[in-house]
Design a protein around this motif. Structure first.
Motif, mmCIF file in Angstrom:
data_model
loop_
_atom_site.group_PDB
_atom_site.id
_atom_site.type_symbol
_atom_site.label_atom_id
_atom_site.label_comp_id
_atom_site.label_asym_id
_atom_site.label_seq_id
_atom_site.Cartn_x
_atom_site.Cartn_y
_atom_site.Cartn_z
ATOM 1 N N ILE A 1 -8.908 -6.092 5.644
ATOM 2 C CA ILE A 1 -10.096 -6.083 4.798
ATOM 3 C C ILE A 1 -11.116 -7.053 5.378
ATOM 4 C CG2 ILE A 1 -10.972 -6.447 2.463
ATOM 5 C CD1 ILE A 1 -8.854 -4.253 2.601
ATOM 6 N N ASN A 2 -12.349 -6.594 5.499
ATOM 7 C CA ASN A 2 -13.417 -7.503 5.901
ATOM 8 C C ASN A 2 -14.591 -7.331 4.946
ATOM 9 O OD1 ASN A 2 -15.116 -5.348 6.831
ATOM 10 N ND2 ASN A 2 -13.872 -5.271 8.682
ATOM 11 N N CYS A 3 -15.576 -8.160 5.081
ATOM 12 C CA CYS A 3 -16.691 -8.126 4.129
ATOM 13 C C CYS A 3 -17.594 -6.934 4.345
ATOM 14 C CB CYS A 3 -17.486 -9.429 4.188
ATOM 15 S SG CYS A 3 -18.128 -9.820 5.797
ATOM 16 N N LYS A 4 -17.337 -6.120 5.353
ATOM 17 C CA LYS A 4 -18.144 -4.926 5.612
ATOM 18 C C LYS A 4 -17.573 -3.673 4.944
ATOM 19 C CE LYS A 4 -19.836 -6.599 9.991
ATOM 20 N NZ LYS A 4 -19.950 -6.364 11.416
ATOM 21 N N PHE A 5 -16.410 -3.774 4.325
ATOM 22 C CA PHE A 5 -15.799 -2.577 3.756
ATOM 23 C C PHE A 5 -16.666 -2.033 2.664
ATOM 24 C CE2 PHE A 5 -13.949 -5.396 0.599
ATOM 25 C CZ PHE A 5 -13.902 -4.630 -0.533
ATOM 26 N N THR B 1 -6.531 -0.613 2.523
ATOM 27 C CA THR B 1 -7.774 -0.663 3.305
ATOM 28 C C THR B 1 -8.954 -0.865 2.356
ATOM 29 O OG1 THR B 1 -8.175 1.709 3.138
ATOM 30 C CG2 THR B 1 -6.824 0.947 5.012
ATOM 31 N N GLY B 2 -10.077 -1.206 2.937
ATOM 32 C CA GLY B 2 -11.290 -1.345 2.148
ATOM 33 C C GLY B 2 -11.665 -0.061 1.447
ATOM 34 N N LYS B 3 -11.442 1.053 2.105
ATOM 35 C CA LYS B 3 -11.757 2.359 1.520
ATOM 36 C C LYS B 3 -10.938 2.604 0.251
ATOM 37 C CE LYS B 3 -12.055 7.251 2.674
ATOM 38 N NZ LYS B 3 -11.856 8.263 3.693
ATOM 39 N N ILE B 4 -9.663 2.245 0.288
ATOM 40 C CA ILE B 4 -8.793 2.404 -0.880
ATOM 41 C C ILE B 4 -9.325 1.566 -2.042
ATOM 42 C CG2 ILE B 4 -6.488 1.885 -1.804
ATOM 43 C CD1 ILE B 4 -5.389 2.653 1.007
ATOM 44 N N ILE B 5 -9.712 0.350 -1.748
ATOM 45 C CA ILE B 5 -10.217 -0.536 -2.795
ATOM 46 C C ILE B 5 -11.516 0.022 -3.388
ATOM 47 C CG2 ILE B 5 -11.099 -2.851 -3.284
ATOM 48 C CD1 ILE B 5 -9.190 -3.719 -0.914
#
Length: 92
Positions: A88-92, A65-69
């Motif tokens: 994943i999106n550009c808002k993560f 997920t974006g949070k993990i990244i």
């Protein structure tokens, strides 16, 4: 409640999955495929940093997920794979 039980079940299954691999570590595991396998969670990768994870494939893992990244920016993520990742999106 249903989602919580599912999460518990997935955690237990993932733990059994990596335990089986660790007990049979002498086998010729394909770490490329394991890195992408949905049974391999971020928690498993974190607790098994000695394994030869393929970060290009792991960047495609459906559990990422974006949070993990954002919380782990120093890992060797494959930004090309992440840019195509459906979670994943550009808002993560």
């Amino acid at each position: 409640m249903k989602l919580l039980l599912y999460d518990i079940w997935m955690d237990e299954w993932s733990l059994k999955y990596i335990t089986f691999i660790n007990k049979n570590i002498n086998k010729s595991w394909c770490w490329n495929l394991l890195s992408f396998n949905p049974n391999i969670t971020w928690k498993i990768a974190q607790t098994n940093p000695d394994k030869p994870w393929n970060w290009t494939k792991f960047s495609k893992n459906p559990n990422i997920t974006g949070k993990i990244i954002l919380n782990n920016p120093d890992n060797p993520w494959c930004w090309s794979s992440l840019s195509k990742h459906p979670n994943i999106n550009c808002k993560f």
